[in-house]
Write a protein that holds these residues in place. Structure first.
Motif, PDB file in Angstrom:
ATOM      1  N   ALA A   1      29.758  45.518  35.495  1.00  0.00           N
ATOM      2  CA  ALA A   1      31.061  45.920  34.959  1.00  0.00           C
ATOM      3  C   ALA A   1      31.606  47.236  35.840  1.00  0.00           C
ATOM      4  O   ALA A   1      33.291  47.023  35.874  1.00  0.00           O
ATOM      5  N   ILE A   2      31.484  48.102  35.664  1.00  0.00           N
ATOM      6  CA  ILE A   2      31.978  49.940  36.336  1.00  0.00           C
ATOM      7  C   ILE A   2      32.108  48.713  38.447  1.00  0.00           C
ATOM      8  O   ILE A   2      33.199  49.196  38.091  1.00  0.00           O
ATOM      9  N   ALA A   3      31.027  48.621  38.344  1.00  0.00           N
ATOM     10  CA  ALA A   3      31.000  48.351  39.758  1.00  0.00           C
ATOM     11  C   ALA A   3      32.837  47.148  40.047  1.00  0.00           C
ATOM     12  O   ALA A   3      33.454  47.827  41.013  1.00  0.00           O
ATOM     13  N   ALA A   4      32.980  45.848  39.407  1.00  0.00           N
ATOM     14  CA  ALA A   4      33.657  45.272  39.388  1.00  0.00           C
ATOM     15  C   ALA A   4      35.673  45.797  38.918  1.00  0.00           C
ATOM     16  O   ALA A   4      36.156  45.818  39.444  1.00  0.00           O
TER      17      ALA A   4
ATOM     18  N   ASP B   1      36.264  47.967  42.027  1.00  0.00           N
ATOM     19  CA  ASP B   1      37.138  47.466  43.243  1.00  0.00           C
ATOM     20  C   ASP B   1      37.793  46.826  43.105  1.00  0.00           C
ATOM     21  O   ASP B   1      39.066  47.115  44.055  1.00  0.00           O
ATOM     22  N   ALA B   2      38.599  46.364  41.616  1.00  0.00           N
ATOM     23  CA  ALA B   2      39.879  46.214  41.023  1.00  0.00           C
ATOM     24  C   ALA B   2      40.906  47.711  41.478  1.00  0.00           C
ATOM     25  O   ALA B   2      41.672  47.628  42.353  1.00  0.00           O
ATOM     26  N   LEU B   3      40.092  48.794  41.007  1.00  0.00           N
ATOM     27  CA  LEU B   3      40.884  50.259  41.380  1.00  0.00           C
ATOM     28  C   LEU B   3      41.101  50.358  42.722  1.00  0.00           C
ATOM     29  O   LEU B   3      42.357  50.749  43.386  1.00  0.00           O
ATOM     30  N   LYS B   4      40.425  49.741  43.460  1.00  0.00           N
ATOM     31  CA  LYS B   4      40.942  50.406  44.845  1.00  0.00           C
ATOM     32  C   LYS B   4      41.634  49.551  45.689  1.00  0.00           C
ATOM     33  O   LYS B   4      41.965  49.455  46.595  1.00  0.00           O
ATOM     34  N   THR B   5      41.630  48.145  45.597  1.00  0.00           N
ATOM     35  CA  THR B   5      43.032  46.924  46.025  1.00  0.00           C
ATOM     36  C   THR B   5      44.268  47.575  45.146  1.00  0.00           C
ATOM     37  O   THR B   5      45.001  47.047  46.556  1.00  0.00           O
TER      38      THR B   5
END
Length: 78
Positions: A36-39, A42-46
């Motif tokens: 969940a943290i990895a997802a 990834d959303a924050l990077k996008t």
């Protein structure tokens, strides 16, 4: 004495197996949290990438506007 050792060994083995199952359940929860943290990362990077592009566009647009204003000020005479 021999039966006592066998029963004691079986009890120790059972306790070890039970603790192993409990650790696996804990590991599954931790893995789910890490996923969940990895997802989220990834959303924050996008989102950060999109914002960086927007900021670059706004900076270039502001520079162009400032250049136009500078040109207007040079041409203006009282």
């Amino acid at each position: 004495m021999n039966k006592f050792a066998v029963v004691l060994g079986a009890a120790a083995l059972g306790a070890t197996l039970l603790s192993g199952c409990a650790n696996n359940a804990g590991m599954d929860q931790l893995n789910a949290k890490v996923d969940a943290i990895a997802a989220d990362v990834d959303a924050l990077k996008t989102q950060q990438s999109k914002l960086a592009n927007d900021v670059a566009f706004v900076k270039s647009d502001a520079a162009r506007a400032n250049e136009r204003l500078d040109n207007l000020a040079r041409r203006y005479k009282k």
